[in-house]
Design a protein around this motif. Structure first.
Motif, PDB file in Angstrom:
ATOM      1  N   VAL A   1       0.826  -1.198   0.000  1.00  0.00           N
ATOM      2  CA  VAL A   1       0.000   0.000   0.000  1.00  0.00           C
ATOM      3  C   VAL A   1       0.863   1.252   0.000  1.00  0.00           C
ATOM      4  CG1 VAL A   1      -1.768   1.297   1.244  1.00  0.00           C
ATOM      5  CG2 VAL A   1      -1.866  -1.204   1.185  1.00  0.00           C
ATOM      6  N   ILE A   2       0.587   2.140  -0.940  1.00  0.00           N
ATOM      7  CA  ILE A   2       1.197   3.464  -0.994  1.00  0.00           C
ATOM      8  C   ILE A   2       0.127   4.445  -0.517  1.00  0.00           C
ATOM      9  CG2 ILE A   2       2.270   5.229  -2.440  1.00  0.00           C
ATOM     10  CD1 ILE A   2       3.882   2.648  -2.328  1.00  0.00           C
TER      11      ILE A   2
ATOM     12  N   ALA B   1       1.434  10.740  -4.736  1.00  0.00           N
ATOM     13  CA  ALA B   1       1.561   9.339  -4.334  1.00  0.00           C
ATOM     14  C   ALA B   1       2.135   8.502  -5.473  1.00  0.00           C
ATOM     15  CB  ALA B   1       0.201   8.791  -3.903  1.00  0.00           C
ATOM     16  N   ILE B   2       1.710   8.789  -6.691  1.00  0.00           N
ATOM     17  CA  ILE B   2       2.246   8.075  -7.856  1.00  0.00           C
ATOM     18  C   ILE B   2       3.749   8.295  -7.974  1.00  0.00           C
ATOM     19  CG2 ILE B   2       2.250   8.028 -10.395  1.00  0.00           C
ATOM     20  CD1 ILE B   2      -0.790   8.527 -10.272  1.00  0.00           C
ATOM     21  N   SER B   3       4.204   9.506  -7.645  1.00  0.00           N
ATOM     22  CA  SER B   3       5.638   9.815  -7.754  1.00  0.00           C
ATOM     23  C   SER B   3       6.468   8.996  -6.776  1.00  0.00           C
ATOM     24  CB  SER B   3       5.869  11.313  -7.509  1.00  0.00           C
ATOM     25  OG  SER B   3       5.719  11.644  -6.142  1.00  0.00           O
ATOM     26  N   ARG B   4       5.841   8.491  -5.691  1.00  0.00           N
ATOM     27  CA  ARG B   4       6.557   7.673  -4.713  1.00  0.00           C
ATOM     28  C   ARG B   4       6.468   6.172  -5.017  1.00  0.00           C
ATOM     29  NH1 ARG B   4       3.740   7.858  -0.360  1.00  0.00           N
ATOM     30  NH2 ARG B   4       2.281   9.585  -0.646  1.00  0.00           N
TER      31      ARG B   4
ATOM     32  N   PRO C   1      -5.580   8.193  10.855  1.00  0.00           N
ATOM     33  CA  PRO C   1      -4.918   7.948   9.569  1.00  0.00           C
ATOM     34  C   PRO C   1      -4.326   6.536   9.508  1.00  0.00           C
ATOM     35  CG  PRO C   1      -4.373  10.131  10.375  1.00  0.00           C
ATOM     36  CD  PRO C   1      -5.117   9.447  11.489  1.00  0.00           C
ATOM     37  N   ILE C   2      -4.620   5.839   8.433  1.00  0.00           N
ATOM     38  CA  ILE C   2      -4.189   4.435   8.356  1.00  0.00           C
ATOM     39  C   ILE C   2      -2.673   4.338   8.349  1.00  0.00           C
ATOM     40  CG2 ILE C   2      -4.478   2.222   7.173  1.00  0.00           C
ATOM     41  CD1 ILE C   2      -6.883   3.395   5.731  1.00  0.00           C
ATOM     42  N   HIS C   3      -1.987   5.313   7.764  1.00  0.00           N
ATOM     43  CA  HIS C   3      -0.526   5.236   7.705  1.00  0.00           C
ATOM     44  C   HIS C   3       0.107   5.387   9.082  1.00  0.00           C
ATOM     45  CE1 HIS C   3      -0.669   9.651   7.827  1.00  0.00           C
ATOM     46  NE2 HIS C   3       0.644   9.658   8.009  1.00  0.00           N
ATOM     47  N   ARG C   4      -0.699   5.774  10.098  1.00  0.00           N
ATOM     48  CA  ARG C   4      -0.208   5.861  11.474  1.00  0.00           C
ATOM     49  C   ARG C   4      -0.486   4.588  12.265  1.00  0.00           C
ATOM     50  NH1 ARG C   4       3.412   9.870  11.224  1.00  0.00           N
ATOM     51  NH2 ARG C   4       2.501  11.882  10.622  1.00  0.00           N
ATOM     52  N   GLN C   5      -1.243   3.662  11.696  1.00  0.00           N
ATOM     53  CA  GLN C   5      -1.528   2.412  12.396  1.00  0.00           C
ATOM     54  C   GLN C   5      -0.257   1.559  12.486  1.00  0.00           C
ATOM     55  OE1 GLN C   5      -4.129   1.693  14.002  1.00  0.00           O
ATOM     56  NE2 GLN C   5      -5.851   2.842  13.136  1.00  0.00           N
TER      57      GLN C   5
ATOM     58  N   SER D   1       6.184   5.004   5.644  1.00  0.00           N
ATOM     59  CA  SER D   1       5.245   5.903   6.317  1.00  0.00           C
ATOM     60  C   SER D   1       5.619   7.348   6.009  1.00  0.00           C
ATOM     61  CB  SER D   1       5.257   5.655   7.832  1.00  0.00           C
ATOM     62  OG  SER D   1       4.856   4.350   8.128  1.00  0.00           O
ATOM     63  N   PRO D   2       5.098   7.885   4.922  1.00  0.00           N
ATOM     64  CA  PRO D   2       5.449   9.254   4.547  1.00  0.00           C
ATOM     65  C   PRO D   2       4.756  10.262   5.453  1.00  0.00           C
ATOM     66  CG  PRO D   2       3.704   8.450   3.138  1.00  0.00           C
ATOM     67  CD  PRO D   2       4.104   7.293   4.015  1.00  0.00           C
TER      68      PRO D   2
END
Length: 397
Positions: free
Chosen positions: A94-95, A114-117, A344-348, A357-358
């Motif tokens: 997942v990005i 997000a695509i750039s990463r 935020p899911i990226h903080r889970q 985790s950007p």
């Protein structure tokens, strides 16, 4: 106590379920197909495939896309964790994309970032979320995604009945700008089947695959059989008991009594939508009178006719001089239930370990202020006034 959300069950709903319970089929009967046809007709899409819940719908959609370990999928960080879990179940990485800090919707700029990463050779799809019931700008998102060869799945679990008049008019879930859309029929959603979900698509091949994966991966259609010696009688007729395991699927079926409830609820959907929109308008009028810098509502995107699942206020807790937890507890003491959608899911912790985790400032900013207020069809007009007055009083200390 006014909860943030609640189902609305009528005597007709109850009778619809009772009729199935008194019939011949509790599951794998005719009610599911009738519900699917009615749902597809309402949304304006070719296929609707009912399943066990919205999470199952996200998993099935991920399988239908053919996602596999090593593939990458873009998901906005503000959503329920299931949006990311669906592609993760099949091994995809997942990005996480940022969102607008005032709407929690993914933006074209956030998608591009997000695509750039991502690795262009591994990136396969983008899952967008119509957060709270407000529509993502799908025409722009689709243009960007298609330019990069990406498939598109709409997480429409909050947005049954939402319409967009921007660009080419479209209904959430009609797949004008996507390959599939998924819905949830959890009790707090716009209609309920208790638990339950659905995937919509205009793609015949995907629809067939979704139905196969929903039922263990068992093929029951003659044209799909590969073992003629077992499948057919000596005269070439199909053996009536025969089925083949063609892929490793899941038992993600919806029961007939759930489908009966869903069909009855669909019949009430116009009144549900009218009531939600009336309550939304009353909330907006009440908040406009507050004219507050510390209390305001998430605005609907221009060119949208949203059917809100969540009534989200943006609260400057620091400016008020309190924590969100203390604020929510005081509201509860006064009979107003609230909730937070979402961390935020990226903080889970799981995703901190499983993926990069950007820094996503929009998601963090939205999360810091969001507070879901009561919104459900059985609310009275004066309930809205009570909520806003209580909110103002608690904010004033």
């Amino acid at each position: 106590m006014l909860p943030y959300g609640r189902q609305s069950i009528s005597e007709d709903d109850i009778q619809a379920v009772v009729n199935v319970l008194r019939g011949d089929f509790l599951t794998t009967g005719p009610a599911v197909g009738v519900f699917e046809e009615a749902l597809a007709k309402f949304i304006g899409v070719k296929h609707a495939i009912a399943c066990a819940n919205g999470t199952a719908a996200l998993h099935l959609a991920s399988m239908a896309l053919g996602l596999k370990p090593g593939d990458q999928v873009i998901v906005p960080s503000i959503s329920f964790v299931a949006t990311a879990n669906g592609p993760r179940y099949v091994g995809a990485d997942v990005i996480f994309a940022d969102v607008d800090p005032d709407t929690a919707l993914i933006t074209p700029a956030a998608l591009e970032e997000a695509i750039s990463r991502a690795d262009p050779k591994r990136l396969k799809a983008v899952f967008v979320v119509h957060m709270g019931g407000n529509p993502v700008p799908m025409a722009e998102i689709s243009k960007i995604a298609r330019a990069h060869g990406l498939k598109i799945v709409e997480d429409a679990c909050h947005a049954l009945g939402t319409e967009s008049t921007a660009d080419q008019p479209w209904n959430v879930g009609d797949c004008t700008y996507s390959d599939m859309a998924v819905f949830s029929f959890h009790p707090v959603k716009t209609i309920t089947t208790g638990e339950g979900g659905a995937i919509t698509t205009n793609d015949d091949k995907m629809a067939r695959q979704l139905r196969l994966e929903r039922n263990h991966g068992l093929e029951r259609e003659r044209e799909g059989f590969g073992n003629a010696a077992l499948a057919f009688d000596t005269d070439g007729a199909t053996n009536p008991w025969y089925h083949e395991l063609r892929t490793l699927g899941f038992n993600y079926r919806l029961t007939d009594f759930q489908a009966a409830l869903g069909l009855s609820q669909l019949g009430r959907l116009p009144e549900f939508l009218e009531r939600r929109r009336a309550l939304t308008a009353r909330y907006r009028e009440a908040f406009a009178r507050l004219n507050s810098d510390t209390l305001r509502l998430v605005e609907a995107p221009k060119g949208s006719n949203s059917a809100l699942h969540l009534m989200v206020a943006l609260v400057d807790f620091e400016g008020i001089g309190t924590s969100r937890a203390k604020f929510m507890n005081k509201l509860r003491e006064k009979g107003v239930g609230t909730q937070v959608h979402y961390i935020p899911i990226h903080r889970q912790p799981y995703y901190v370990e499983a993926s990069a985790s950007p820094e996503l400032p929009g998601a963090d900013r939205y999360y810091a202020r969001c507070l879901s207020l009561p919104l459900y069809p059985d609310m009275k007009d004066e309930d809205v006034d009570t909520v806003v007055e209580t909110l103002q009083a608690v904010a004033a200390g």
